[in-house]
Design a protein around this motif. Structure first.
Motif, PDB file in Angstrom:
ATOM      1  N   ASN A 147       0.841  -1.204   0.000  1.00  0.00           N
ATOM      2  CA  ASN A 147       0.000   0.000   0.000  1.00  0.00           C
ATOM      3  C   ASN A 147       0.870   1.245   0.000  1.00  0.00           C
ATOM      4  O   ASN A 147       1.741   1.411   0.863  1.00  0.00           O
ATOM      5  CB  ASN A 147      -0.914   0.028   1.225  1.00  0.00           C
ATOM      6  CG  ASN A 147      -2.090  -0.913   1.081  1.00  0.00           C
ATOM      7  OD1 ASN A 147      -2.509  -1.205  -0.016  1.00  0.00           O
ATOM      8  ND2 ASN A 147      -2.600  -1.394   2.199  1.00  0.00           N
ATOM      9  N   LYS A 183      -4.889  -4.625   2.366  1.00  0.00           N
ATOM     10  CA  LYS A 183      -4.157  -5.676   1.672  1.00  0.00           C
ATOM     11  C   LYS A 183      -4.673  -7.036   2.112  1.00  0.00           C
ATOM     12  O   LYS A 183      -4.896  -7.283   3.302  1.00  0.00           O
ATOM     13  CB  LYS A 183      -2.660  -5.565   1.964  1.00  0.00           C
ATOM     14  CG  LYS A 183      -1.833  -6.642   1.277  1.00  0.00           C
ATOM     15  CD  LYS A 183      -0.355  -6.500   1.588  1.00  0.00           C
ATOM     16  CE  LYS A 183       0.451  -7.620   0.939  1.00  0.00           C
ATOM     17  NZ  LYS A 183       1.897  -7.511   1.220  1.00  0.00           N
ATOM     18  N   PRO A 215      -1.382 -12.048  -3.233  1.00  0.00           N
ATOM     19  CA  PRO A 215      -1.751 -10.809  -2.540  1.00  0.00           C
ATOM     20  C   PRO A 215      -2.537  -9.877  -3.459  1.00  0.00           C
ATOM     21  O   PRO A 215      -2.349  -9.877  -4.689  1.00  0.00           O
ATOM     22  CB  PRO A 215      -0.404 -10.203  -2.145  1.00  0.00           C
ATOM     23  CG  PRO A 215       0.530 -10.694  -3.196  1.00  0.00           C
ATOM     24  CD  PRO A 215       0.040 -12.060  -3.616  1.00  0.00           C
ATOM     25  N   ILE A 222      -4.773  -5.782  -3.241  1.00  0.00           N
ATOM     26  CA  ILE A 222      -5.164  -4.588  -2.480  1.00  0.00           C
ATOM     27  C   ILE A 222      -6.577  -4.218  -2.890  1.00  0.00           C
ATOM     28  O   ILE A 222      -6.877  -4.053  -4.079  1.00  0.00           O
ATOM     29  CB  ILE A 222      -4.196  -3.425  -2.728  1.00  0.00           C
ATOM     30  CG1 ILE A 222      -2.805  -3.760  -2.182  1.00  0.00           C
ATOM     31  CG2 ILE A 222      -4.721  -2.148  -2.074  1.00  0.00           C
ATOM     32  CD1 ILE A 222      -1.797  -2.671  -2.388  1.00  0.00           C
TER      33      ILE A 222
END
Length: 452
Positions: free
Chosen positions: A176, A201, A214, A216
């Motif tokens: 981020n 996240k 991963p 966001i």
């Protein structure tokens, strides 16, 4: 002096241009933009993502698609695009087309654009230490689950999830840039108010793969500006709804009581169709839709009651007398509450049997006449015989008079019975008028309370 300064800057920029060309040529001699720019394949490349919300272009509630104008900034380190500033006359940064370098394949997961071509190709800024900054404007169409249960006083939460399409968390990690999207340059929307856009996240394990992925997620928190819908949908509906109870106030002989209820019902149906066209087909009925349905149900009930009351008002001479309970409850008690009085009657007078049956003692029968004669002083026998002979000769006339008196009594009784039923209908009209006025007021107050 001016000529010297101009020549000096021209030589400097020329030198910078020559060194920039030389740097570009040296950097991309053996460079490939097809693989991750890491020296060791086990290393993870970190990409910092920052979103700037510039404008909300459209919110399509029916298709549940949010269209926004975003500025997307991605920053990462390229191990193969570094240089010594001293070797290139202190050149610190260089700007080249983004297609020359390796770019992270970060996409919008919940993209609803059928063309996937809403982004624009822009240059990247390369620093001497290998840091690459890529600013890219994009018009994104994302799917958004719209909950219209409290329309037009609703709030929506639309999520924009960004992540790599092919690289897992062991190859590329997303960080981020800020805790929320940048709203400094946001252009206000006429329909939606932005309350915030926090970022979070997430690391997700999908069923297809064992590696973590991963992403966001930016949650765009929106609140609808309801002024447009209040003045164009709610207030006209309320004004039309207040016309429905006035149908009970119309005289029964006007012939427009039922027409008014049907007209109001058709007008509300048009407003209901306008709301239904803009709402997504779902099981959640909007708040304004519930208000319309409740109002239409109330108007339907008022129209049905109007027909029932008109039937009571127009009952003919064959109608039965008003029951005693109806006489006591409706004509005496409910009429006072609804302020329904006859001509010359006030709220202080109490109707009694004597006043309600006024005029019944206007006629006396023949026996009463004879009793009246018997009460006089004694008369001579001859006078009595002469009077009896006269009465015998007048028998046909007395029968005609008695027949006319009976017809008059029946006519007065029918008029009195019809008048009582009409008063019952009038009292019921007033009672339901006030009842429906209170219902419309409470429903309007309830739905307007949601706006405060």
């Amino acid at each position: 002096n001016k000529h010297f300064m101009f020549r000096y800057f021209y030589l400097c920029w020329s030198a910078q241009g020559r060194y920039a060309h030389k740097l570009l040529k040296d950097l991309f001699v053996n460079y490939s933009n097809a693989v991750r720019p890491v020296e060791d394949t086990d290393n993870i490349i970190n990409v910092t993502l920052q979103i700037t919300l510039s404008q909300i272009i459209d919110m399509d509630e029916r298709n549940q698609i949010l269209t926004t104008y975003l500025w997307i900034r991605q920053v990462w380190l390229d191990a193969y695009l570094t240089w010594n500033k001293a070797d290139y006359d202190g050149l610190d940064t260089i700007r080249i087309p983004s297609s020359y370098v390796w770019r992270p394949d970060i996409v919008l997961y919940n993209n609803a654009d059928d063309q996937f071509s809403s982004s624009m190709e822009t240059n990247v800024v390369i620093h001497h230490d290998g840091q690459i900054m890529w600013d890219q404007p994009a018009i994104s169409k994302s799917s958004c689950k719209v909950d219209v249960s409290f329309f037009p006083f609703d709030s929506q939460k639309c999520r924009l999830t960004f992540g790599s399409w092919t690289h897992n968390g062991n190859q590329m990690d997303i960080l981020n840039g800020m805790d929320s999207a940048d709203l400094a340059d946001f252009v206000e929307n006429v329909e939606w108010e932005v309350l915030g856009m926090p970022a979070k996240k997430n690391v997700i394990l999908y069923g297809c793969c064992s590696e973590p992925y991963p992403d966001i997620t930016y949650t765009l928190q929106l609140k609808r500006r309801a002024s447009f819908y209040i003045f164009n949908l709610l207030i006209p509906c309320m004004m039309i709804s207040f016309l429905a109870p006035l149908g009970f106030y119309l005289p029964a002989d006007s012939g427009e009581k039922v027409s008014l209820g049907v007209t109001v019902l058709l007008a509300l149906t048009v407003f209901q169709l306008l709301v239904a066209e803009s709402m997504p087909p779902s099981e959640n009925v909007p708040l304004i839709g519930k208000y319309y349905i409740a109002t239409m149900t109330m108007i339907t009930a008022s129209t049905a009651l109007t027909i029932f009351i008109m039937n009571i008002h127009h009952c003919g001479s064959d109608a039965q007398p008003v029951p005693e309970w109806a006489r006591r409850f409706i004509l005496n008690y409910l009429a006072r509450i609804c302020f329904v009085y006859e001509v010359g009657e006030s709220c202080l007078t109490v109707p009694t049997e004597t006043t309600s049956r006024r005029g019944n003692s206007c006629f006396v029968n023949e026996s009463e006449s004879f009793r009246a004669v018997g009460n006089k002083e004694p008369v001579k026998r001859k006078e009595v015989l002469l009077r009896g002979q006269c009465m015998c000769h007048q028998q046909p006339l007395l029968k005609n008079i008695e027949y006319m008196a009976n017809c008059y009594r029946e006519q007065k009784s029918t008029q009195r019975r019809t008048g009582e039923w009409r008063k019952v209908a009038k009292v019921m009209d007033r009672f339901f008028m006030w009842l429906f006025f209170i219902m419309v007021f409470l429903m309007s107050l309830l739905i307007m309370g949601k706006a405060i």
